[in-house]
Design a protein around this motif. Structure first.
Motif, PDB file in Angstrom:
ATOM      1  N   VAL A 179       0.835  -1.199   0.000  1.00 44.27           N
ATOM      2  CA  VAL A 179       0.000   0.000   0.000  1.00 44.27           C
ATOM      3  C   VAL A 179       0.870   1.250   0.000  1.00 44.27           C
ATOM      4  O   VAL A 179       0.593   2.231  -0.714  1.00 44.27           O
ATOM      5  N   LEU A 180       1.945   1.227   0.763  1.00 48.96           N
ATOM      6  CA  LEU A 180       2.814   2.398   0.898  1.00 48.96           C
ATOM      7  C   LEU A 180       3.619   2.674  -0.368  1.00 48.96           C
ATOM      8  O   LEU A 180       3.866   3.833  -0.730  1.00 48.96           O
ATOM      9  N   HIS A 181       4.019   1.608  -1.099  1.00 47.67           N
ATOM     10  CA  HIS A 181       4.945   1.774  -2.234  1.00 47.67           C
ATOM     11  C   HIS A 181       4.377   1.237  -3.551  1.00 47.67           C
ATOM     12  O   HIS A 181       5.149   0.984  -4.487  1.00 47.67           O
ATOM     13  N   ARG A 182       3.080   1.072  -3.644  1.00 48.12           N
ATOM     14  CA  ARG A 182       2.495   0.393  -4.808  1.00 48.12           C
ATOM     15  C   ARG A 182       2.804   1.098  -6.122  1.00 48.12           C
ATOM     16  O   ARG A 182       2.990   0.445  -7.153  1.00 48.12           O
ATOM     17  N   ARG A 183       2.876   2.409  -6.114  1.00 47.30           N
ATOM     18  CA  ARG A 183       3.158   3.115  -7.377  1.00 47.30           C
ATOM     19  C   ARG A 183       4.571   2.819  -7.873  1.00 47.30           C
ATOM     20  O   ARG A 183       4.792   2.646  -9.077  1.00 47.30           O
ATOM     21  N   ALA A 184       5.529   2.776  -6.953  1.00 48.29           N
ATOM     22  CA  ALA A 184       6.920   2.524  -7.344  1.00 48.29           C
ATOM     23  C   ALA A 184       7.156   1.077  -7.739  1.00 48.29           C
ATOM     24  O   ALA A 184       8.157   0.777  -8.400  1.00 48.29           O
ATOM     25  N   LEU A 185       6.243   0.173  -7.373  1.00 53.54           N
ATOM     26  CA  LEU A 185       6.456  -1.254  -7.621  1.00 53.54           C
ATOM     27  C   LEU A 185       5.721  -1.747  -8.860  1.00 53.54           C
ATOM     28  O   LEU A 185       5.703  -2.945  -9.129  1.00 53.54           O
ATOM     29  N   ARG A 186       5.154  -0.852  -9.616  1.00 53.82           N
ATOM     30  CA  ARG A 186       4.481  -1.257 -10.847  1.00 53.82           C
ATOM     31  C   ARG A 186       5.467  -1.203 -12.017  1.00 53.82           C
ATOM     32  O   ARG A 186       6.513  -0.584 -11.953  1.00 53.82           O
ATOM     33  N   GLY A 187       5.086  -1.850 -13.101  1.00 53.70           N
ATOM     34  CA  GLY A 187       5.877  -1.769 -14.324  1.00 53.70           C
ATOM     35  C   GLY A 187       6.891  -2.888 -14.461  1.00 53.70           C
ATOM     36  O   GLY A 187       6.905  -3.856 -13.705  1.00 53.70           O
ATOM     37  N   ARG A 188       7.766  -2.715 -15.454  1.00 50.77           N
ATOM     38  CA  ARG A 188       8.768  -3.721 -15.779  1.00 50.77           C
ATOM     39  C   ARG A 188      10.151  -3.073 -15.856  1.00 50.77           C
ATOM     40  O   ARG A 188      10.276  -1.844 -15.865  1.00 50.77           O
ATOM     41  N   PHE A 189      11.176  -3.914 -15.920  1.00 49.44           N
ATOM     42  CA  PHE A 189      12.546  -3.438 -16.054  1.00 49.44           C
ATOM     43  C   PHE A 189      13.337  -4.457 -16.864  1.00 49.44           C
ATOM     44  O   PHE A 189      12.908  -5.606 -17.037  1.00 49.44           O
ATOM     45  N   ASP A 190      14.468  -4.008 -17.377  1.00 53.65           N
ATOM     46  CA  ASP A 190      15.382  -4.909 -18.096  1.00 53.65           C
ATOM     47  C   ASP A 190      16.383  -5.464 -17.094  1.00 53.65           C
ATOM     48  O   ASP A 190      17.213  -4.714 -16.564  1.00 53.65           O
ATOM     49  N   PRO A 191      16.330  -6.785 -16.800  1.00 52.62           N
ATOM     50  CA  PRO A 191      17.224  -7.354 -15.780  1.00 52.62           C
ATOM     51  C   PRO A 191      18.692  -7.107 -16.091  1.00 52.62           C
ATOM     52  O   PRO A 191      19.149  -7.307 -17.221  1.00 52.62           O
ATOM     53  N   ALA A 192      19.416  -6.648 -15.085  1.00 50.54           N
ATOM     54  CA  ALA A 192      20.852  -6.407 -15.241  1.00 50.54           C
ATOM     55  C   ALA A 192      21.601  -7.736 -15.249  1.00 50.54           C
ATOM     56  O   ALA A 192      21.123  -8.733 -14.696  1.00 50.54           O
ATOM     57  N   PRO A 193      22.756  -7.790 -15.880  1.00 48.41           N
ATOM     58  CA  PRO A 193      23.552  -9.032 -15.841  1.00 48.41           C
ATOM     59  C   PRO A 193      23.990  -9.339 -14.420  1.00 48.41           C
ATOM     60  O   PRO A 193      24.173  -8.419 -13.612  1.00 48.41           O
ATOM     61  N   PRO A 194      24.155 -10.612 -14.083  1.00 47.44           N
ATOM     62  CA  PRO A 194      24.567 -10.974 -12.716  1.00 47.44           C
ATOM     63  C   PRO A 194      25.960 -10.443 -12.408  1.00 47.44           C
ATOM     64  O   PRO A 194      26.790 -10.290 -13.312  1.00 47.44           O
ATOM     65  N   PRO A 195      26.233 -10.161 -11.133  1.00 43.13           N
ATOM     66  CA  PRO A 195      27.566  -9.654 -10.773  1.00 43.13           C
ATOM     67  C   PRO A 195      28.632 -10.724 -11.003  1.00 43.13           C
ATOM     68  O   PRO A 195      28.367 -11.920 -10.927  1.00 43.13           O
ATOM     69  N   ARG A 196      29.837 -10.271 -11.291  1.00 43.29           N
ATOM     70  CA  ARG A 196      30.950 -11.186 -11.515  1.00 43.29           C
ATOM     71  C   ARG A 196      31.353 -11.864 -10.203  1.00 43.29           C
ATOM     72  O   ARG A 196      31.458 -11.223  -9.160  1.00 43.29           O
ATOM     73  N   VAL A 197      31.546 -13.170 -10.265  1.00 41.20           N
ATOM     74  CA  VAL A 197      31.965 -13.932  -9.084  1.00 41.20           C
ATOM     75  C   VAL A 197      33.485 -13.990  -9.061  1.00 41.20           C
ATOM     76  O   VAL A 197      34.114 -14.551  -9.971  1.00 41.20           O
ATOM     77  N   ALA A 198      34.087 -13.404  -8.027  1.00 45.63           N
ATOM     78  CA  ALA A 198      35.544 -13.342  -7.958  1.00 45.63           C
ATOM     79  C   ALA A 198      36.163 -14.706  -7.652  1.00 45.63           C
ATOM     80  O   ALA A 198      37.225 -15.038  -8.169  1.00 45.63           O
ATOM     81  N   ASP A 199      35.502 -15.493  -6.818  1.00 47.68           N
ATOM     82  CA  ASP A 199      36.045 -16.798  -6.417  1.00 47.68           C
ATOM     83  C   ASP A 199      34.867 -17.769  -6.293  1.00 47.68           C
ATOM     84  O   ASP A 199      34.201 -17.828  -5.266  1.00 47.68           O
ATOM     85  N   ARG A 200      34.631 -18.540  -7.347  1.00 47.21           N
ATOM     86  CA  ARG A 200      33.453 -19.416  -7.370  1.00 47.21           C
ATOM     87  C   ARG A 200      33.549 -20.508  -6.307  1.00 47.21           C
ATOM     88  O   ARG A 200      32.540 -20.865  -5.690  1.00 47.21           O
ATOM     89  N   GLN A 201      34.731 -21.063  -6.095  1.00 45.96           N
ATOM     90  CA  GLN A 201      34.851 -22.109  -5.072  1.00 45.96           C
ATOM     91  C   GLN A 201      34.495 -21.569  -3.692  1.00 45.96           C
ATOM     92  O   GLN A 201      33.801 -22.223  -2.911  1.00 45.96           O
ATOM     93  N   GLN A 202      34.956 -20.376  -3.411  1.00 48.76           N
ATOM     94  CA  GLN A 202      34.652 -19.750  -2.130  1.00 48.76           C
ATOM     95  C   GLN A 202      33.152 -19.541  -1.970  1.00 48.76           C
ATOM     96  O   GLN A 202      32.592 -19.783  -0.895  1.00 48.76           O
TER      97      GLN A 202
END
Length: 387
Positions: A179-202
């Motif tokens: 109710v408080l943020h419904r206007r800001a939560l409408r619509g769509r967006f273009d998903p950003a690429p995932p962040p780079r993983v510096a150490d996958r094993q970790q």
């Protein structure tokens, strides 16, 4: 209140508590009983904080948030609902401070990467850090104390007592946020690429440790045991893989000093007869209005001082499982009004300032004045049915 100020307040409380012991106001046996009660709680807090901090360094929360972004398929409201779910799970299993401190900057980064307004996501993490902390003993320091008072009923028994109220609290919070943020939560967006993983094993090792830890926290073992084991395993791995990330700041020293001083100071106040005043405010009985009175008193006390001393002050008059649960609803789900009502809220605001997001306290308090009574009032109703 930053870490230094928190530690200073804790040190003053420790000195006052020590003076009470030396003067005889607080008997030595009572002080030892307090120490015997709280050491498992504080050990759990230290262990789970170290696990969460190292998991964050390894990128576990970043990877989880990036996965949510992909699952949303560019729908803003779906991404927000997934963040709601992640915040609720994080709070339930890893405590409210983990959500406030570690998850908040991650979801803000996700919002910015996808060109979405950060405020709805910021409010989501802090409100759910408080209101989603009812289900398990490990969700909140107050719950760990209450579980001990309930005779060690364990995670399953605790969830059976507070599960319906926890569900109502999360659903009510989610509805109010929408109710408080419904206007800001409408619509769509273009998903950003995932962040780079510096150490996958970790990342894989840290995520595996967290995933193994979660069910162990509800296995019936004392929570400090699996948390400590996870902290030791992850610390040993990081010492081998990335020793530079290990430093004394991983341990929440200021919180330890503050909590220790608070426990001792409240015990001293109880020895001076504070229970009579608290009892008059809390009332008696297990009817709906009686439970609303107790939960409301806890909510007001939490927003006046802080939820932890509020719980400790009213604990002695919450003389049945249902009344104790009502008090937890008030002090856990109610600290949404003042900045100091919950330590998690202060830590959340610090993290927001660190990443350049400004949330005026006036706006926060006005929203909380509406939300807190609604969430607390609705969450008490299942307890009246149980009674």
């Amino acid at each position: 209140m930053d870490a230094v100020k928190l530690a200073l307040v804790g040190a003053v409380l420790l000195l006052l508590g020590g003076a009470a012991v030396v003067s005889g106001v607080l008997p030595v046996s009572d002080a030892l009983a307090v120490a015997d009660r709280v050491w498992p709680v504080l050990l759990f807090v230290v262990a789970v904080t170290v696990v969460a901090e190292l998991a964050a360094i390894a990128g576990v929360f970043d990877a989880a948030a990036a996965r949510l972004s992909r699952w949303s398929r560019g729908r803003t409201v779906v991404l927000w609902l997934l963040v709601v779910a992640l915040a609720a799970v994080s709070t339930t299993f890893l405590s409210l401070d983990t959500t406030a401190v570690l998850l908040t900057p991650v979801v803000i980064a996700v919002a910015r990467a996808n060109h979405l307004p950060p405020l709805p996501f910021a409010f989501t993490t802090v409100w759910l850090a408080n209101t989603a902390s009812l289900l398990l003993p490990v969700s909140n320091l107050t719950n760990l104390l209450a579980e001990h008072r309930l005779g060690g009923i364990g995670a399953v028994g605790f969830a059976m007592l507070l599960g319906p109220s926890a569900l109502v609290a999360v659903l009510a919070t989610t509805a109010l946020l929408w109710v408080l943020h419904r206007r800001a939560l409408r619509g769509r967006f273009d998903p950003a690429p995932p962040p780079r993983v510096a150490d996958r094993q970790q990342l894989v090792v840290a995520a595996s440790v967290v995933l193994v830890l979660l069910p162990l926290l509800v296995s019936g073992l004392p929570p400090w045991m699996p948390a400590l084991a996870a902290a030791v395993v992850l610390t040993a791995y990081m010492a081998w893989r990335s020793p530079r990330v290990l430093h004394p700041g991983l341990v929440p020293w200021s919180l330890l000093v503050f909590a220790s001083g608070l426990f001792l100071a409240v015990a001293a106040l109880e020895s001076l007869g504070s229970g009579a005043v608290v009892g008059a405010a809390a009332g008696t009985g297990e009817g709906l209005t009686d439970l609303w009175r107790l939960a409301g008193a806890g909510m007001l006390a939490a927003n006046a001082v802080d939820n932890l001393p509020a719980y400790l002050a009213f604990e002695s008059v919450a003389d049945s499982p249902v009344r104790l649960a009502a008090l937890l609803v008030g002090v856990n789900a109610g600290p949404l009004i003042t900045p100091w009502a919950s330590l998690a809220t202060l830590l959340w605001h610090q993290r927001l300032r660190a990443v350049g997001v400004d949330v005026p306290w006036r706006r926060y308090m006005l929203a909380g004045l509406v939300a807190a009574p609604i969430v607390v009032g609705l969450s008490v109703i299942p307890l009246a049915a149980l009674a």
